[in-house]
Design a protein around this motif. Structure first.
Motif, mmCIF file in Angstrom:
data_model
loop_
_atom_site.group_PDB
_atom_site.id
_atom_site.type_symbol
_atom_site.label_atom_id
_atom_site.label_comp_id
_atom_site.label_asym_id
_atom_site.label_seq_id
_atom_site.Cartn_x
_atom_site.Cartn_y
_atom_site.Cartn_z
ATOM 1 N N LYS A 164 3.959 11.915 27.891
ATOM 2 C CA LYS A 164 4.767 12.225 26.708
ATOM 3 C C LYS A 164 6.128 12.785 27.115
ATOM 4 O O LYS A 164 7.152 12.444 26.509
ATOM 5 C CB LYS A 164 4.036 13.229 25.822
ATOM 6 N N ASN A 202 2.837 5.894 24.032
ATOM 7 C CA ASN A 202 4.101 6.619 24.184
ATOM 8 C C ASN A 202 5.303 5.673 24.160
ATOM 9 O O ASN A 202 6.378 6.039 23.668
ATOM 10 C CB ASN A 202 4.084 7.449 25.469
ATOM 11 N N HIS A 205 5.849 4.981 20.562
ATOM 12 C CA HIS A 205 6.600 6.098 19.971
ATOM 13 C C HIS A 205 8.100 5.926 20.223
ATOM 14 O O HIS A 205 8.922 6.159 19.322
ATOM 15 C CB HIS A 205 6.137 7.430 20.573
#
Length: 731
Positions: A164, A202, A205
């Motif tokens: 992340k 991720n 995202h």
């Protein structure tokens, strides 16, 4: 290169929440591949955590967090599988064969940020360099940066799942105003390719965040493509974040509209070869007639414009020019509607060494790229190259192709054309028309150009099989994804389904329609479902009954709905309810009494109901108004044959079957007409011609004579024994 089947098997187990079995297969994989031992410690920790959970459960301990912890373990296992699968891909990939070393270097996203910011600064400082040294310095800056970005592209492809923290840093870099747009676009493209091969939450995202917050339209639209193509229902079942991200984005009207437009653009990309057939067969012949260049061997030469033909027929040149202008307009219309009119032409120009690098297929066009800068900076070339690349609807990949090919072609041009280029007088206009700079900045245009780049990569890149292509029907129709059901995008499903239906994407159409919740099923929904059942092939008549029910429902709400009436009429005809079909067609004539297609269908119904005199009245009138119409003549000939007017029918069939547009049914029906009139040998000849056609291979003539058409044959005095004798003669 394909992923190991075992990877897909383990992934499916995880999607189905079968963690224990997935761990067993993963353990076997690690034990049988010595080069994967770096992943053993992570696997052992995962296995231990699952074992602990299992033990607590066996002891009857009720853990309120049990379900969420179990899903966390499933996700961790999927991360591990993705890393192992990626490792296998990198080691066996031709694409990565020259770049494995860059993956072993110590690297952080911040290192790349510093390099990219340094590049922008170096370019800005060029004005301070003495003028006689500027070009050399410029070339070195761009060459060094191109190499750095190429390595970074492959690093992004070869890196396993992101943490992340790494994803957050990359997001900040890709949103930074101090980074060159071309660099951000290239890295975004690498993230998309990576997520198509190995889904990483991720990275997903990052793409969603870029779409929502990027001010750079090119980056924003690439991110949208990435979100749409990597949104995966299976992955959503593993990662809880996927659905909320999509639902949040769908609250934005612009996102919804962008997604609808992109869906249509994807289909246009996939129809590039079909569009090219239209261009090759219908448009290019007229374009070639209108120019004054010819090809002799490998060299372009000018034709003699004072030829005898032009002196004798001066009007021909004018007609050729008019046809050429019409063809140019037609190409421009296709381009404006979204067709990829340049795909086939430029596909022949993807064999330059430049395209051996995967990164170059998705690279934004810039003249300072080391592969083309020397061609671009030749003074006599620059004006033409600049003009054509600035005003054309070429995607980035095709612009590079054009410049690389220009170097080889320019010396073969006729002397007069070379002189115009040298003097800067040549003002070329791309086939398909010019596109203003303002139009090129429109998000839909930007996105279309990137999709065309992607399509070329997945169709033409030598090692395209190493990547998971989104350009197959099931994946390309991403709006059929169940993840979008219940969002505001659902309001647009019928619009998309209608678009797909027109292009005969039947399976994909019904997939989109099935995702519409009952509360949102309007008349358009029932109409489309009706046309789906009417059009979707198969010999089972039950589909026509389903279609009829849909159209009847629409007509119960709106009795004058023209599309529903038309669908209802066609469906009734297929169900042999000719009276109902006839009545529906007559209703359609109320508003359009001169509609030739509807009038023709009314006549066909009347023929099927053996109302020959009524049908012939309509057909004679239609034939009188337009005697060259083959559809009318075809129906008229059959009506004449059935009504016993054989000589008139034979005259029409002679014309139909002697025409270049003769259809298979013309030969069969002419055979029947001749048979009715007693000309058995002539009938036999046309039956033979019918059966010799490739599309009639395997045609069951016995079923045709003894079942399908026996009643009609019998009405004209042909018995069962006659049919048996005809079958014997045909064999």
């Amino acid at each position: 290169m394909q992923r190991l089947t075992l990877f897909d098997e383990i992934e499916q187990l995880l999607i189905n929440r079968r963690l224990s079995k997935a761990l067993q297969l993963l353990e076997n994989l690690l034990y049988t591949h010595a080069d994967l031992q770096q992943y053993a410690p992570t696997f052992q920790n995962l296995k231990y955590s699952f074992g602990q959970m299992e033990e607590y459960w066996k002891q009857g301990i009720k853990d309120p967090q049990q379900d969420s912890i179990y899903m966390q373990l499933v996700c961790k296992c999927h991360h591990l599988l993705a890393d192992i699968s990626n490792s296998f891909w990198v080691r066996n990939s031709h694409t990565m064969s020259n770049y494995n070393k860059c993956l072993s270097d110590d690297w952080t996203p911040q290192d790349s940020n510093d390099e990219m910011e340094g590049f922008v600064s170096d370019v800005a400082m060029l004005d301070l360099v003495p003028s006689h040294l500027q070009q050399e310095k410029r070339e070195k800056i761009y060459a060094d940066h191109e190499r750095q970005m190429r390595f970074l592209f492959y690093r992004m492809l070869g890196t396993s799942t992101l943490k992340k923290e790494e994803a957050d840093v990359l997001t900040r870099i890709l949103l930074s105003p101090t980074i060159d747009s071309a660099d951000k676009q290239l890295l975004t493209s690498a993230i998309i390719l990576k997520n198509l091969n190995h889904f990483d939450i991720n990275r997903f995202h990052i793409l969603a965040h870029l779409y929502e917050y990027a001010s750079d339209v090119e980056v924003k639209q690439r991110a949208l493509v990435g979100v749409a193509l990597s949104a995966n229902a299976s992955m959503a079942s593993l990662y809880d974040e996927v659905l909320p991200i999509l639902h949040h984005l769908c609250e934005n009207d612009t996102f919804v509209q962008d997604m609808v437009e992109m869906q249509m653009q994807m289909i246009y990309c996939m129809e590039a070869e079909k569009d090219q057939r239209i261009i090759r067969d219908e448009i290019m012949p007229d374009l070639m007639k209108g120019n004054h260049l010819t090809i002799s061997g490998n060299k372009l030469t000018e034709m003699d414009t004072n030829s005898l033909e032009e002196i004798l027929h001066p009007e021909a040149s004018e007609q050729n020019m008019e046809r050429m202008e019409n063809s140019m307009r037609r190409m421009a219309d296709m381009q404006r509607k979204g067709s990829d009119i340049y795909f086939t032409g430029f596909s022949q120009m993807k064999r330059f060494p430049f395209f051996s690098e995967a990164s170059n297929w998705l690279l934004p066009f810039y003249p300072d790229h080391p592969a083309i800068s020397k061609i671009w900076n030749i003074r006599k070339n620059r004006r033409m190259l600049q003009t054509i690349t600035e005003v054309s609807a070429f995607c980035n990949s095709d612009k590079y192709s054009f410049v690389l090919a220009f170097e080889q072609v320019v010396n073969q041009l006729p002397p007069s054309v070379q002189k115009l280029i040298d003097e800067g007088e040549a003002s070329p206009m791309p086939v398909g028309g010019e596109v203003s700079l303002e139009q090129q900045r429109v998000p839909a245009f930007v996105r279309r150009m990137f999709l065309q780049d992607l399509y070329r990569f997945f169709r033409l890149y030598p090692y395209r099989d190493e990547f998971s292509s989104p350009f197959n029907k099931s994946q390309a129709v991403f709006i059929g994804n169940e993840l979008f059901s219940g969002t505001r995008l659902e309001e647009k499903f019928s619009q998309v389904a209608s678009f797909l239906m027109k292009r005969k994407y039947f399976a994909e159409t019904i997939k989109v329609l099935e995702n519409i919740n009952e509360a949102h099923r309007d008349l358009q929904y029932y109409l489309l479902v009706g046309y789906y059942w009417l059009s979707n092939g198969g010999a089972d008549n039950s589909r026509f009954q389903k279609a009829r029910e849909m159209f009847e429902y629409v007509l119960s709400i709106d009795a004058e709905h023209r599309k529903a009436l038309l669908g209802y009429a066609r469906t009734c005809f297929q169900l042999h309810d000719y009276s109902a079909a006839h009545h529906a067609y007559l209703q359609l004539l109320v508003d359009e009494p001169e509609n030739r297609n509807v009038l023709l269908n009314v006549a066909v119904c009347e023929i099927s109901m053996k109302q020959y005199s009524e049908a012939l009245k309509r057909l004679y009138k239609l034939n009188y108004e337009n005697g060259d119409d083959e559809k009318t003549n075809r129906v008229l000939a059959w009506a004449l044959a059935l009504s016993g007017k054989y000589e008139q029918a034979i005259k029409l069939y002679d014309h139909l079957c002697g025409d270049a547009h003769c259809q298979s049914e013309d030969l069969l029906n002419y055979g029947y007409c001749l048979w009715f009139s007693g000309r058995v040998n002539d009938a036999l000849q046309y039956f033979h011609q019918f059966l010799m056609l490739p599309e009639n291979k395997g045609f069951d003539m016995e079923q045709e004579l003894m079942e399908n058409s026996f009643d009609i044959l019998n009405e004209h005095g042909i018995t069962e024994i006659d049919c048996q004798l005809m079958l014997a003669a045909i064999q």
